[in-house]
Design a protein around this motif. Structure first.
Motif, mmCIF file in Angstrom:
data_model
loop_
_atom_site.group_PDB
_atom_site.id
_atom_site.type_symbol
_atom_site.label_atom_id
_atom_site.label_comp_id
_atom_site.label_asym_id
_atom_site.label_seq_id
_atom_site.Cartn_x
_atom_site.Cartn_y
_atom_site.Cartn_z
ATOM 1 N N ASN A 46 -16.913 50.048 -7.171
ATOM 2 C CA ASN A 46 -17.783 51.104 -7.693
ATOM 3 C C ASN A 46 -17.289 52.452 -7.182
ATOM 4 O O ASN A 46 -16.647 52.528 -6.141
ATOM 5 C CB ASN A 46 -19.228 50.858 -7.229
ATOM 6 N N ARG A 47 -17.604 53.506 -7.946
ATOM 7 C CA ARG A 47 -17.143 54.852 -7.604
ATOM 8 C C ARG A 47 -17.669 55.283 -6.232
ATOM 9 O O ARG A 47 -16.950 55.856 -5.437
ATOM 10 C CB ARG A 47 -17.665 55.802 -8.689
ATOM 11 N N SER A 48 -18.942 55.022 -5.951
ATOM 12 C CA SER A 48 -19.492 55.466 -4.671
ATOM 13 C C SER A 48 -20.209 54.304 -3.992
ATOM 14 O O SER A 48 -20.545 53.309 -4.631
ATOM 15 C CB SER A 48 -20.469 56.621 -4.881
ATOM 16 N N THR A 103 -14.764 50.605 -2.873
ATOM 17 C CA THR A 103 -14.653 51.868 -3.608
ATOM 18 C C THR A 103 -13.156 52.114 -3.783
ATOM 19 O O THR A 103 -12.343 51.321 -3.313
ATOM 20 C CB THR A 103 -15.301 53.045 -2.848
#
Ligand SMILES: [Zn+2]
Length: 347
Positions: free
Chosen positions: A204-206, A224
């Motif tokens: 996931n991005r963050s 990430t």
């Protein structure tokens, strides 16, 4: 009665109608009292006027395609008053095409299907709704308010069924699964991977909010960064972001005989990439990349089983905000650490 409506094509037309007409018996014999409606990106696109079509003769479209309700009456006797149900979103096209003719409206070929809360059928964000019993799916009573997750789960039940059908083309022993994106779709994709006992990785991005904890609770590893940085190949990839770079990286990170399922819709953006290298990788490693959308009745039933088998505390953590219908505007405003936001009726 109350209904959340928009006038499709017109921005800022979202409103709570207080005097919306009761559902007509033409909409189906099963009468349901709404308990909750889940909200997703499609609703926001409709509110922004990019999408959505009211039923013929109407100007307003009732929103809501992720439903949960309690049966009030069913003259057919298929359901009893009090049963928890969700309504199937898509209905077959009237022609029908060869897929809709056999109940595979998720594979509709002519685009003339209709969808509750999206395309030509009123949605479920109203105090009461009607549907034909064959388009309602029963939920385990223990799920209670978590049943609102059934619609997004049905989409992943289909993706997983197709992965397994494609995998059956040859001897295949998948072990390692990558899910890109840890929103509701990614997390539900991960739930199915965990239920199948695969080694699970979620990117996931963050790493803020509940997402890392939810992945770890499934026994998975949360990452990430980028897909190539993971440095491992995956037998199964479920791409749930639609972000062009992530999509291409995901296709390139499949193991020999790997299967990549694309579930995210991309917005137009041009990126530079080596199409020849991707072709080479797909051919020489027998990889399959396929797109998947929507779900038919079989997938809705598989989804109901998957939810019934899931840990209920885990499912409850996915619902990060519950908003009463009177404060509907807040529900449709995305907040940074939202996973699933639910609009509550009937309280
Ligand atoms: Zn069709």
């Amino acid at each position: 009665m109350r209904a959340i409506t928009v006038t499709p094509g017109r921005t800022n037309s979202l409103r709570l109608a207080e005097d919306f007409p009761e559902p007509s018996p033409d909409e189906g014999g099963l009468l349901v009292e709404a308990l909750a409606v889940g909200i997703c990106g499609t609703d926001r696109e409709i509110i922004d006027g990019e999408y959505g079509e009211p039923p013929p003769g109407a100007t307003e479209l009732v929103l809501g395609h992720e439903s949960l309700g309690r049966v009030l009456e069913d003259p057919s006797g298929s359901f009893s008053p009090g049963d928890l149900v969700a309504g199937i979103v898509r209905h077959p096209d009237p022609v029908p095409c060869s897929n809709c003719a056999v109940g595979e409206w998720d594979m509709c070929r002519n685009g003339l299907y209709t969808e509750h809360g999206i395309k030509c059928l009123q949605g479920f964000a109203r105090d009461r709704w009607r549907i034909s019993p064959e388009f309602a799916v029963r939920l385990a009573p223990e799920l209670a308010e978590l049943g609102v997750l059934l619609e997004p789960t049905s989409v992943l039940a289909k993706a997983w069924e197709h992965i397994e059908r494609i995998g059956a083309r040859a001897a295949w022993e998948p072990k390692r699964v990558l899910v890109t994106g840890a929103g509701p779709i990614g997390l539900l994709a991960a739930l199915f991977a965990a239920q199948r006992g695969y080694e699970l990785h979620v990117l996931n991005r963050s790493a803020s909010g509940e997402k890392p904890g939810l992945v770890e609770a499934l026994g998975g590893t949360f990452h990430t960064g980028t897909v190539p940085e993971l440095g491992i190949e995956f037998d199964i990839v479920l791409e749930c972001t639609g972000a062009p770079t992530v999509v291409l990286d995901a296709m390139c990170q499949a193991a020999p005989n790997g299967i990549v399922s694309l579930t995210g819709v991309s917005s137009g953006r041009t990126i530079d990439f080596d199409a020849g290298a991707l072709n080479r990788a797909l051919v020489l490693e027998n990889n399959v990349v396929f797109g998947t959308v929507n779900a038919n009745r079989r997938h809705w039933e598989l989804a109901a089983e998957a939810l019934a088998a899931a840990d209920r505390d885990w499912l409850a953590r996915m619902i990060t905000r519950r908003v009463p219908v009177e404060r509907y505007a807040e529900a449709y405003d995305a907040e940074p650490d939202d996973i699933k936001v639910v609009l509550e009726f009937g309280r």
